[in-house]
Design a protein around this motif. Structure first.
Motif, PDB file in Angstrom:
ATOM      1  N   VAL A 125      84.699  90.122  -2.771  1.00  0.00           N
ATOM      2  CA  VAL A 125      84.866  90.026  -1.317  1.00  0.00           C
ATOM      3  C   VAL A 125      83.771  90.858  -0.660  1.00  0.00           C
ATOM      4  O   VAL A 125      83.682  92.069  -0.910  1.00  0.00           O
ATOM      5  N   LEU A 126      82.952  90.229   0.177  1.00  0.00           N
ATOM      6  CA  LEU A 126      81.864  90.931   0.871  1.00  0.00           C
ATOM      7  C   LEU A 126      82.125  91.077   2.370  1.00  0.00           C
ATOM      8  O   LEU A 126      81.274  91.627   3.071  1.00  0.00           O
ATOM      9  N   GLY A 127      83.246  90.586   2.837  1.00  0.00           N
ATOM     10  CA  GLY A 127      83.536  90.683   4.266  1.00  0.00           C
ATOM     11  C   GLY A 127      84.792  91.457   4.554  1.00  0.00           C
ATOM     12  O   GLY A 127      85.537  91.134   5.488  1.00  0.00           O
ATOM     13  N   TYR A 128      85.031  92.504   3.765  1.00  0.00           N
ATOM     14  CA  TYR A 128      86.288  93.239   3.897  1.00  0.00           C
ATOM     15  C   TYR A 128      86.393  93.960   5.229  1.00  0.00           C
ATOM     16  O   TYR A 128      87.492  94.171   5.747  1.00  0.00           O
ATOM     17  N   ALA A 129      85.258  94.336   5.816  1.00  0.00           N
ATOM     18  CA  ALA A 129      85.293  95.022   7.104  1.00  0.00           C
ATOM     19  C   ALA A 129      85.850  94.144   8.208  1.00  0.00           C
ATOM     20  O   ALA A 129      86.263  94.662   9.255  1.00  0.00           O
ATOM     21  N   PHE A 328      78.307  94.290   8.501  1.00  0.00           N
ATOM     22  CA  PHE A 328      78.116  94.021   7.075  1.00  0.00           C
ATOM     23  C   PHE A 328      77.924  95.313   6.278  1.00  0.00           C
ATOM     24  O   PHE A 328      78.388  95.422   5.134  1.00  0.00           O
ATOM     25  N   ARG A 329      77.250  96.286   6.871  1.00  0.00           N
ATOM     26  CA  ARG A 329      77.003  97.530   6.137  1.00  0.00           C
ATOM     27  C   ARG A 329      78.300  98.256   5.807  1.00  0.00           C
ATOM     28  O   ARG A 329      78.376  98.963   4.793  1.00  0.00           O
ATOM     29  N   GLU A 330      79.328  98.098   6.657  1.00  0.00           N
ATOM     30  CA  GLU A 330      80.605  98.728   6.355  1.00  0.00           C
ATOM     31  C   GLU A 330      81.246  98.078   5.125  1.00  0.00           C
ATOM     32  O   GLU A 330      81.808  98.771   4.272  1.00  0.00           O
ATOM     33  N   SER A 331      81.174  96.762   5.030  1.00  0.00           N
ATOM     34  CA  SER A 331      81.720  96.079   3.855  1.00  0.00           C
ATOM     35  C   SER A 331      81.001  96.510   2.589  1.00  0.00           C
ATOM     36  O   SER A 331      81.635  96.749   1.545  1.00  0.00           O
ATOM     37  N   ILE A 332      79.684  96.617   2.663  1.00  0.00           N
ATOM     38  CA  ILE A 332      78.914  97.012   1.485  1.00  0.00           C
ATOM     39  C   ILE A 332      79.231  98.455   1.110  1.00  0.00           C
ATOM     40  O   ILE A 332      79.330  98.791  -0.083  1.00  0.00           O
ATOM     41  N   MET A 333      79.412  99.325   2.097  1.00  0.00           N
ATOM     42  CA  MET A 333      79.721 100.718   1.802  1.00  0.00           C
ATOM     43  C   MET A 333      81.067 100.845   1.101  1.00  0.00           C
ATOM     44  O   MET A 333      81.199 101.585   0.111  1.00  0.00           O
ATOM     45  N   VAL A 334      82.061 100.129   1.576  1.00  0.00           N
ATOM     46  CA  VAL A 334      83.380 100.191   0.932  1.00  0.00           C
ATOM     47  C   VAL A 334      83.313  99.613  -0.476  1.00  0.00           C
ATOM     48  O   VAL A 334      83.923 100.145  -1.411  1.00  0.00           O
ATOM     49  N   LEU A 335      82.568  98.524  -0.652  1.00  0.00           N
ATOM     50  CA  LEU A 335      82.414  97.944  -1.988  1.00  0.00           C
ATOM     51  C   LEU A 335      81.719  98.930  -2.930  1.00  0.00           C
ATOM     52  O   LEU A 335      82.102  99.049  -4.113  1.00  0.00           O
ATOM     53  N   ALA A 349      88.808 104.622  -6.882  1.00  0.00           N
ATOM     54  CA  ALA A 349      88.428 104.168  -5.544  1.00  0.00           C
ATOM     55  C   ALA A 349      88.514 105.313  -4.538  1.00  0.00           C
ATOM     56  O   ALA A 349      87.647 105.456  -3.665  1.00  0.00           O
ATOM     57  N   LEU A 350      89.545 106.147  -4.661  1.00  0.00           N
ATOM     58  CA  LEU A 350      89.677 107.299  -3.760  1.00  0.00           C
ATOM     59  C   LEU A 350      88.538 108.282  -3.976  1.00  0.00           C
ATOM     60  O   LEU A 350      87.966 108.812  -3.019  1.00  0.00           O
ATOM     61  N   LEU A 351      88.189 108.522  -5.246  1.00  0.00           N
ATOM     62  CA  LEU A 351      87.095 109.455  -5.539  1.00  0.00           C
ATOM     63  C   LEU A 351      85.767 108.914  -5.028  1.00  0.00           C
ATOM     64  O   LEU A 351      84.966 109.663  -4.445  1.00  0.00           O
ATOM     65  N   GLY A 352      85.511 107.639  -5.237  1.00  0.00           N
ATOM     66  CA  GLY A 352      84.260 107.057  -4.750  1.00  0.00           C
ATOM     67  C   GLY A 352      84.144 107.127  -3.242  1.00  0.00           C
ATOM     68  O   GLY A 352      83.064 107.408  -2.702  1.00  0.00           O
ATOM     69  N   ALA A 353      85.245 106.889  -2.527  1.00  0.00           N
ATOM     70  CA  ALA A 353      85.209 106.981  -1.064  1.00  0.00           C
ATOM     71  C   ALA A 353      84.917 108.404  -0.614  1.00  0.00           C
ATOM     72  O   ALA A 353      84.129 108.620   0.316  1.00  0.00           O
ATOM     73  N   ALA A 354      85.550 109.369  -1.273  1.00  0.00           N
ATOM     74  CA  ALA A 354      85.327 110.770  -0.884  1.00  0.00           C
ATOM     75  C   ALA A 354      83.880 111.184  -1.131  1.00  0.00           C
ATOM     76  O   ALA A 354      83.246 111.829  -0.279  1.00  0.00           O
ATOM     77  N   LEU A 355      83.319 110.798  -2.270  1.00  0.00           N
ATOM     78  CA  LEU A 355      81.956 111.210  -2.598  1.00  0.00           C
ATOM     79  C   LEU A 355      80.933 110.555  -1.685  1.00  0.00           C
ATOM     80  O   LEU A 355      80.036 111.228  -1.149  1.00  0.00           O
TER      81      LEU A 355
END
Length: 427
Positions: A125-129, A328-335, A349-355
């Motif tokens: 999924v590339l459009g999660y934002a 789009f950049r928000e979707s890519i960042m979350v991915l 996923a939580l660790l990746g978001a925090a880092l």
């Protein structure tokens, strides 16, 4: 590709109206000088890896009975230990730190939701934002037409409406896989962003339209690129002696704990096993009786519902909504957060978001922290302090380098699941 150009600079000639190229070795040296802390940290990490290979500290630690018991205790009782610790930060952190941590919690929610479709079910999924923006704009538009509409009513409604939007998007995507599914979801997010930009109440333009259309555009006035400012009664305010920032942090933390608990329960249930079976081989999963259509729609719905709730929390925290939140950049960042932490692992996923969110933010603050501390100013060399002033400008370069190294040496992510690690190392 860019390495040769680091040693050159443009030399404009205004008399001839031309631009030349001049040799500038100091420019290249300054570029790498600004990255000196990165090289030092990379060398220390490499040295630690080599020493660990020599003495096998990780294997000895994994075989230690005390460490094994601690791991089992953490697995079963992690929430009871971390929840009081996280909530206690409310009264010890400054307002700016709480705002930063609240934003991190919102990105953790997004990464947790995207991990359901990408990590557990194997749907790219590339459009999660777009679902993130859907929840935020639902809250903003409801607040515009129902003054005083509170966030605590908007969040559960956004959960069900966001789940419905994910279900509707999943229906035409059932036969799509891989890149084609990614393109469809990306198109949804971009179409939603453009619609929110265009649905602004322009009285001059709408004067030629029918009364019904004018009433419709007034009802869905999204403010265009300017966005929507929410009323004070709809955002986090003072409750039970807590300020708005403290309340937003507490609510985000509680919602995050609840989401992690529910997702983990699903992951270890027959539903989670069905998702993993679809991820491994959709045809084989259908052959053994897994309801592929229902499981895919459930993954889409639950993922979108979590993103919609995160959008409501974002609007209630900042009091402002704009189309940029579903770019789009928000979707890519979350991915990228999900990939860095580990596909299929909720804690990863939580660790990746925090880092990915905290490290660039603290890179900006690090020079001022060192300058404000006499002890650190005396310890840290001058060239390191000077390079730290510009280190945050290279965050995208560092981010790309880290992702390349992760794909080469640890493709399962920092906390990749055991199943995922086995699949990648023994295909």
């Amino acid at each position: 590709l860019t390495f040769p150009f680091l040693w050159l600079r443009l030399a404009p000639d205004f008399d001839r109206n031309t631009v030349g190229v001049a040799w500038a070795p100091l420019h290249g040296l300054q570029f790498f000088g600004d990255l000196s802390p990165v090289f030092v940290i990379a060398f220390l990490i490499w040295l630690g890896i080599q020493v660990n290979r020599r003495f096998g500290w990780d294997q000895a630690l994994a075989a230690n009975p005390v460490w094994q018991r601690a791991g089992l205790t953490w697995t079963h009782y992690w929430a009871w230990g971390t929840m009081p610790l996280v909530l206690s930060c409310t009264f010890f952190f400054s307002a700016s730190s709480l705002s930063l941590l609240t934003t991190v919690g919102i990105y953790m929610l997004l990464a947790l939701g995207l991990n359901i479709t990408v990590g557990m079910t194997g749907l790219l999924v590339l459009g999660y934002a777009g679902f993130y923006g859907f929840g935020a704009y639902f809250f903003a538009l409801a607040q515009q037409n129902l003054p005083g509409f509170p966030w605590w009513m908007a969040a559960p409604l956004a959960f069900f409406l966001g789940g419905g939007a994910g279900y509707l998007l999943g229906l035409p995507c059932l036969r799509l896989r891989g890149d084609y599914l990614a393109i469809v979801t990306l198109g949804f997010a971009e179409a939603f962003r453009e619609m929110m930009r265009n649905l602004s109440n322009d009285d001059t333009a709408s004067a030629t339209y029918s009364p019904f259309f004018r009433e419709l555009t007034h009802l869905f006035d999204t403010g265009g690129d300017k966005g929507i400012i929410l009323g004070d009664s709809s955002i986090f305010g003072r409750v039970a002696g807590m300020s708005g920032g403290q309340l937003s942090y507490v609510v985000t933390a509680l919602v995050l704990f609840l989401a992690v608990f529910l997702v983990q329960r699903l992951y270890h249930s027959p539903v989670g096993r069905a998702w993993m079976a679809i991820r491994e081989n959709e045809v084989a999963a259908a052959a053994v009786g897994v309801p592929v259509v229902q499981m895919k729609l459930l993954a889409f719905s639950l993922s979108a519902a979590i993103a919609a709730v995160a959008g409501v929390l974002y609007g209630a925290k900042d009091g402002f909504i704009s189309p940029d939140i579903c770019a789009f950049r928000e979707s890519i960042m979350v991915l990228a957060m999900v990939i860095l932490g580990g596909l299929g692992n909720s804690y990863g996923a939580l660790l990746g978001a925090a880092l990915l969110y905290l490290v660039p933010e603290y890179l900006k603050l690090l020079p001022s922290i060192i300058s404000g501390s006499p002890a650190l100013s005396a310890i840290v060399p001058t060239f390191v302090r000077d390079s730290l002033q510009h280190l945050s400008d290279y965050r995208l370069l560092l981010f790309g380098g880290v992702m390349v190294l992760m794909m080469l040496y640890r493709p399962q992510g920092l906390l990749g699941s055991r199943r995922r690690k086995t699949e990648m190392l023994h295909p």
